[in-house]
Design a protein around this motif. Structure first.
Motif, PDB file in Angstrom:
ATOM      1  N   GLY A  56       1.847   4.876  -7.110  1.00  0.00           N
ATOM      2  CA  GLY A  56       1.170   6.161  -7.206  1.00  0.00           C
ATOM      3  C   GLY A  56       0.183   6.337  -6.068  1.00  0.00           C
ATOM      4  O   GLY A  56      -1.009   6.563  -6.282  1.00  0.00           O
ATOM      5  N   SER A  58      -0.242   8.669  -3.759  1.00  0.00           N
ATOM      6  CA  SER A  58      -0.623   9.997  -3.283  1.00  0.00           C
ATOM      7  C   SER A  58      -0.615   9.992  -1.743  1.00  0.00           C
ATOM      8  O   SER A  58       0.301   9.447  -1.137  1.00  0.00           O
ATOM      9  CB  SER A  58      -1.972  10.437  -3.851  1.00  0.00           C
ATOM     10  OG  SER A  58      -2.220  11.797  -3.533  1.00  0.00           O
ATOM     11  N   ASP A  90       5.441   7.171  -4.947  1.00  0.00           N
ATOM     12  CA  ASP A  90       4.939   8.385  -5.598  1.00  0.00           C
ATOM     13  C   ASP A  90       6.110   9.324  -5.852  1.00  0.00           C
ATOM     14  O   ASP A  90       7.256   9.007  -5.509  1.00  0.00           O
ATOM     15  CB  ASP A  90       3.851   9.067  -4.756  1.00  0.00           C
ATOM     16  CG  ASP A  90       2.795   9.740  -5.623  1.00  0.00           C
ATOM     17  OD1 ASP A  90       3.172  10.623  -6.426  1.00  0.00           O
ATOM     18  OD2 ASP A  90       1.605   9.393  -5.528  1.00  0.00           O
ATOM     19  N   ASN A  94       5.638  14.251  -3.237  1.00  0.00           N
ATOM     20  CA  ASN A  94       4.374  13.797  -2.672  1.00  0.00           C
ATOM     21  C   ASN A  94       4.292  14.094  -1.169  1.00  0.00           C
ATOM     22  O   ASN A  94       5.306  14.127  -0.469  1.00  0.00           O
ATOM     23  CB  ASN A  94       4.214  12.288  -2.905  1.00  0.00           C
ATOM     24  CG  ASN A  94       2.901  11.757  -2.383  1.00  0.00           C
ATOM     25  OD1 ASN A  94       1.834  12.235  -2.755  1.00  0.00           O
ATOM     26  ND2 ASN A  94       2.957  10.753  -1.520  1.00  0.00           N
ATOM     27  N   THR A 144      -3.500   7.226 -11.764  1.00  0.00           N
ATOM     28  CA  THR A 144      -2.200   7.870 -11.956  1.00  0.00           C
ATOM     29  C   THR A 144      -1.674   7.782 -13.385  1.00  0.00           C
ATOM     30  O   THR A 144      -0.993   8.707 -13.837  1.00  0.00           O
ATOM     31  CB  THR A 144      -1.124   7.259 -11.035  1.00  0.00           C
ATOM     32  OG1 THR A 144      -0.862   5.909 -11.455  1.00  0.00           O
ATOM     33  CG2 THR A 144      -1.566   7.249  -9.591  1.00  0.00           C
TER      34      THR A 144
END
Length: 356
Positions: A56, A58, A90, A94, A144
């Protein structure tokens, strides 16, 4: 009870917006760095390439320090010549361009001043298998897992269903979170090497206080303002539900049996901390309520704006409506400045067994 309307859960606001508006998340990460360093010191190592996964990621800015820390500690143990693979994961939507720009250009990048580091990215949800079994030495997962794998229910009385006054709606959120937590743990356990470690940091709640009351409440009131002005239909009000929620310590511990094990994992450390308010000090010095509002509006829009946009009828000018919503939200915050209260769960998990 209202049923969920299928709509896509979106990644964070793109074009580097999340990187520029996630100082709260960065401050939260800092509270876990000492524990993360301990994990890197204790993970079982052989002579293989070291694998660190950022679950996760980002847009990557807040991953630079944790990954740099892990690489530094691991190479103290193995030598500077040891190859290290870093995998960022992700959603497919993303903003991976900002991630790789950060890797290549940010002075805090873990690539600066090093060699033998090999970054890559996977565009897939971590509620699916992401890599072969037994591959990962260290997993980092921050801010996340409060996101559910799906929206279990639409709330007619709040943007966040966990804040609904309807008991059945709140129960649906808790049930979905429980399934997601167990599934996430099962998948990560398969990917970890025996002796590996996973650190997960995410929004939490105390038994008597949830946190985020001010920001969540004012965002809902801004939505209601737009309904009163005829800008959102009742159908859109129902659909505007952001599927995130904090967890209690009991929720975190629930999958683990009396001996503390689940799916080959054990909890090595778990605590709930009060999160720092990164903007209140500036407000106390300056009294600038408009700037305080701007800072918190950026944070809230960075994570919730794309999902809210997906909830609006696609034939309408979604971007204009989202701009209007967060403009109203900022005005409400500026008119009612408060210290932001929130809580953070920090959980370190150990894959039981020794690497061969």
């Amino acid at each position: 009870m209202p049923e969920a309307v299928s709509s896509a859960i979106a990644a964070m606001e793109g074009h580097g917006f999340y990187n520029r508006n996630s100082s709260m998340q960065a401050a939260g990460n800092a509270t876990a760095l000492a524990l993360w360093e301990k994990a890197a010191q204790s993970v079982d190592l052989g002579k293989e390439t070291l694998v660190i996964v950022d679950y996760g990621s980002s847009q990557g800015l807040n991953s630079m320090e944790p990954i740099s820390t892990a690489i530094r500690v691991l190479r103290v143990r193995t030598g500077d010549e040891r190859m290290v693979e870093v995998i960022h994961t992700d959603l497919p939507s993303n903003d991976f361009a900002s991630l790789f720009t950060t890797l290549n250009e940010d002075p805090g990048s873990y690539m600066v001043g090093t060699s033998g580091i090999f970054p890559s990215a996977i565009g897939r949800t971590y509620f699916e298998p992401l890599m072969p079994p037994g591959r990962v030495h260290l997993g980092w997962n921050s801010w996340t897992i409060q996101w559910m794998s799906r929206n279990p229910v639409d709330a007619p009385d709040h943007v966040f269903a966990v804040r609904s006054r309807v008991p059945e709606i709140r129960a649906a959120v808790i049930e979905q979170q429980a399934r997601d937590w167990r599934h996430f743990l099962e998948l990560r356990s398969r990917e970890l090497r025996p002796g590996g470690r996973l650190l997960s940091l995410f929004p939490a709640r105390q038994p008597d206080r949830m946190g985020f009351e001010w920001l969540m409440g004012e965002l809902w009131e801004a939505v209601c303002d737009m309904r009163r002005d005829g800008l959102f239909s009742d159908h859109e009000i129902l659909r505007i539900t952001v599927p995130t929620a904090p967890r209690r310590m009991a929720d975190i511990q629930a999958p683990f049996s009396e001996d503390g094990h689940f799916a080959g994992l054990e909890i090595e450390h778990a605590e709930i901390l009060e999160g720092p308010d990164v903007h209140w000090g500036d407000f106390e010095r300056t009294g600038d309520a408009a700037n305080l509002a701007l800072c918190w509006t950026g944070m809230m829009r960075a994570f919730s704006g794309p999902t809210i946009m997906n909830s609006i009828d696609p034939v309408r000018n979604r971007a204009e409506l989202v701009d209007d919503l967060f403009g109203r939200f900022a005005n409400r915050l500026a008119a009612n400045p408060q210290r932001h209260e929130h809580f953070i769960a920090v959980v370190l998990l150990h894959k039981v067994g020794s690497a061969v």
